[in-house]
Design an enzyme around this catalytic site. Structure first.
Site, short mmCIF file in Angstrom:
data_model
loop_
_atom_site.label_atom_id
_atom_site.label_comp_id
_atom_site.label_asym_id
_atom_site.label_seq_id
_atom_site.Cartn_x
_atom_site.Cartn_y
_atom_site.Cartn_z
N GLU A 248 14.15 -25.73 -1.23
CA GLU A 248 14.20 -23.42 -1.28
C GLU A 248 12.94 -23.50 -2.81
O GLU A 248 13.90 -24.59 -3.75
CB GLU A 248 15.14 -23.21 -1.11
CG GLU A 248 15.67 -23.59 0.25
CD GLU A 248 16.86 -22.95 0.56
OE1 GLU A 248 17.96 -22.58 -0.88
OE2 GLU A 248 17.95 -22.22 1.35
N LYS B 203 14.22 -22.52 15.86
CA LYS B 203 12.49 -22.88 15.54
C LYS B 203 12.55 -23.33 16.32
O LYS B 203 12.60 -24.55 16.72
CB LYS B 203 13.24 -23.23 14.04
CG LYS B 203 13.99 -22.24 13.17
CD LYS B 203 13.70 -23.14 11.59
CE LYS B 203 14.23 -22.37 10.48
NZ LYS B 203 13.83 -20.71 9.98
N HIS C 249 22.58 -27.57 8.96
CA HIS C 249 20.60 -28.09 9.20
C HIS C 249 20.55 -29.64 9.20
O HIS C 249 20.11 -29.98 10.13
CB HIS C 249 19.87 -27.31 8.38
CG HIS C 249 20.50 -25.18 8.41
ND1 HIS C 249 21.25 -25.04 9.48
CD2 HIS C 249 20.66 -24.44 7.86
CE1 HIS C 249 21.25 -23.80 9.13
NE2 HIS C 249 21.07 -23.67 8.29
N ARG D 140 32.94 -2.08 10.12
CA ARG D 140 34.32 -1.38 8.96
C ARG D 140 33.21 0.65 8.90
O ARG D 140 34.32 1.49 8.88
CB ARG D 140 34.62 -1.70 7.43
CG ARG D 140 35.21 -3.01 8.06
CD ARG D 140 35.93 -3.76 7.03
NE ARG D 140 36.89 -3.15 6.20
CZ ARG D 140 37.30 -3.68 5.54
NH1 ARG D 140 36.85 -4.32 4.74
NH2 ARG D 140 38.31 -2.86 4.31
N ASP E 5 26.91 -26.10 2.06
CA ASP E 5 26.27 -25.19 2.96
C ASP E 5 24.66 -25.49 4.03
O ASP E 5 24.28 -24.77 4.29
CB ASP E 5 25.10 -24.10 1.33
CG ASP E 5 24.52 -23.11 2.16
OD1 ASP E 5 24.87 -22.48 2.39
OD2 ASP E 5 23.02 -22.91 1.32
N LYS F 199 27.99 -19.28 10.75
CA LYS F 199 28.53 -20.58 10.40
C LYS F 199 28.93 -19.57 8.73
O LYS F 199 28.08 -18.25 8.94
CB LYS F 199 27.56 -21.34 9.82
CG LYS F 199 26.41 -21.36 8.90
CD LYS F 199 25.58 -22.35 8.33
CE LYS F 199 24.53 -22.27 7.29
NZ LYS F 199 25.28 -22.16 6.59
#
Length: 482
Positions: free
Chosen positions: A212, A178, A236, A49, A231, A144
């Protein structure tokens, strides 16, 4: 046999000024260019944008590369920047697409990458279709999240399918790019040592952990609407589970590999209330620093989970009776993504009479932050003595950076972008995979709603609620927290 596809000579990058583009996409493309892996005729048309000229965007891209790409991987950066052009487009309006089509020009193959919010997918595709940018060998990559449940995922997929057939849709799960994740397939299917024992006769359980240390960071609005289950687990972790549990494909091509993954996802047993734990972090300490709780970061009370642990089962011949313990959490003691395969005890120990104890073998595949494969084997402790024979687990380590020190370690998006350009879907997710994942996740969310299950609290810097420890320990299993 995999169908032949045309290599794209145009890459159209939506969301080109966004965070993902700056941190991953532009650096990945520049690194591929530096290693002569991009066709000299490939032109990259960027759009977003923001009102800026091509010259201004090239300067923007240069700053991103200087910030996020190591100097030894940039190569002749000016040559890469000359591949770039820029056209401002507001995806929600029809204006701008005609200019975008003129800038793309005639192409033999067009690869489109949508690094935008899913709410913009439908108007973007409608704009592309109107100006003819979905014709011929055009293919599209989608980031995603692809929906928030099965219904919304189907709506997104239906909108994309109006303009692109399934063989031209590339759904991204960056974990599949990965190296260690791809190495999981090599580990299983290129070594006769492992595949014969890769079943319920020899494996006791499997753990998949994605921990995490960070909290909300800059994702406040998105994360509170999503939560840990949607999430991370929905995409994953379930993709990792599918790679661990899949049957050997007939060949290493997109159809064969994805056929076997979807069989696993469809074989997942619906979860019961006592097989899942949900949690939310409170104030604590991570890496010796005090951090606020989720509610404090958010600025309000919330029932959104920042932690989830699940005891899953794959109901098929190979895995019947083998639990898969899955967990993901924020504000954990350390950052790690790993797969732990715990083998069964030997059926009879000849060493018991000499006072030696044996422990079952364990395979640990660490995906991040290190890339490492470790297999623990029992060995005799050297020495003489009258206290009998002693055995101890000895780790056999394969540190991937050391084993392949002569090979460049790449960003996951380098692999995915290159496969998109060449039209190879093997490391991308097929629609039936996504929908099988959402079907299983929706059942868990419905279970929480029906039983009014709220997240249990845990202190930041710990491994989650005590109920998650109990989830494993009641089966005699200990989470791998080393």
């Amino acid at each position: 046999m995999q169908e032949l596809t045309f290599t794209a000579d145009r890459l159209l990058l939506f969301g080109a000024t966004g965070d993902l583009s700056q941190r991953m996409l532009l650096p990945s493309l520049c690194a591929l260019h530096a290693d002569n892996l991009l066709d000299p005729n490939l032109r990259i048309v960027a759009t977003a944008r923001s009102e800026m000229s091509t010259k201004e965007f090239r300067d923007f891209a240069r700053k991103a590369l200087e910030k996020y790409l190591p100097k030894n991987r940039r190569g002749p950066m000016a040559d890469f920047l000359n591949r770039l052009s820029y056209v401002p487009v507001d995806a929600t309006t029809p204006e701008g697409y005609d200019e975008l089509a003129r800038e793309v020009g005639e192409y033999n193959g067009l690869a489109i990458f949508l690094s935008t919010a899913p709410s913009l997918f439908e108007p973007t595709i409608a704009g592309l279709e109107r100006v003819g940018l979905t014709r011929g060998n055009a293919r599209i990559a989608l980031e995603k999240p692809l929906g928030t449940d099965l219904g919304s995922s189907c709506e997104i997929n239906d909108a994309v399918a109006k303009a692109f057939t399934e063989d031209r849709i590339f759904r991204i799960d960056h974990y599949l790019g990965k190296e260690t994740v791809q190495n999981l397939l090599a580990l299983r299917f290129a070594n006769i040592l492992l595949e014969p024992v890769w079943n319920s006769n020899y494996i006791e359980h499997v753990q998949i952990s994605v921990a995490e240390t960070v909290g909300l960071e800059s994702r406040v609005a998105y994360y509170d609407d999503s939560g840990a289950l949607r999430d991370m687990v929905q995409n994953h972790i379930l993709q990792l589970l599918a790679l661990v549990a899949m049957e050997p494909p007939t060949s290493f091509d997109a159809t064969a590999v994805r056929d076997e993954k979807v069989k696993v996802l469809r074989a997942l047993r619906p979860i019961k209330a006592n097989e899942v734990v949900t949690g939310q972090y409170r104030a604590g300490a991570v890496d010796g620093k005090s951090v606020p709780g989720y509610d404090e970061e958010l600025g309000k009370d919330s029932d959104t989970e920042t932690y989830v642990a699940v005891k899953a089962h794959v109901d098929n011949w190979r895995w019947r009776g083998v639990p898969f313990y899955l967990r993901h959490g924020k504000r954990m003691p350390r950052r790690v993504t790993e797969i732990v395969v715990q083998f069964r005890c030997i059926p009879h120990s000849i060493f018991e009479g000499r006072g030696a104890k044996t422990e079952p073998n364990r395979l640990v595949i660490e995906i991040q932050p290190k890339e490492n494969i470790q297999l623990s084997m029992m060995a005799k402790v050297p020495g003489l003595g009258s206290d009998g024979l002693r055995l101890r687990p000895v780790p056999l380590d394969i540190a991937m950076p050391d084993a392949f020190s002569d090979v460049v370690r790449r960003i996951a998006y380098e692999r995915l972008l290159l496969d998109l350009i060449h039209g190879d879907q093997t490391l991308f997710v097929r629609r039936d995979e996504v929908e099988a994942q959402w079907d299983w996740i929706d059942h868990i969310r419905a279970l929480w709603a029906e039983n009014e299950i709220k997240p249990k609290t845990y202190a930041a810097g710990t491994w989650g609620p005590s109920a998650a420890v109990a989830l494993a320990e009641r089966d005699g299993v200990t989470w791998h927290d080393d």
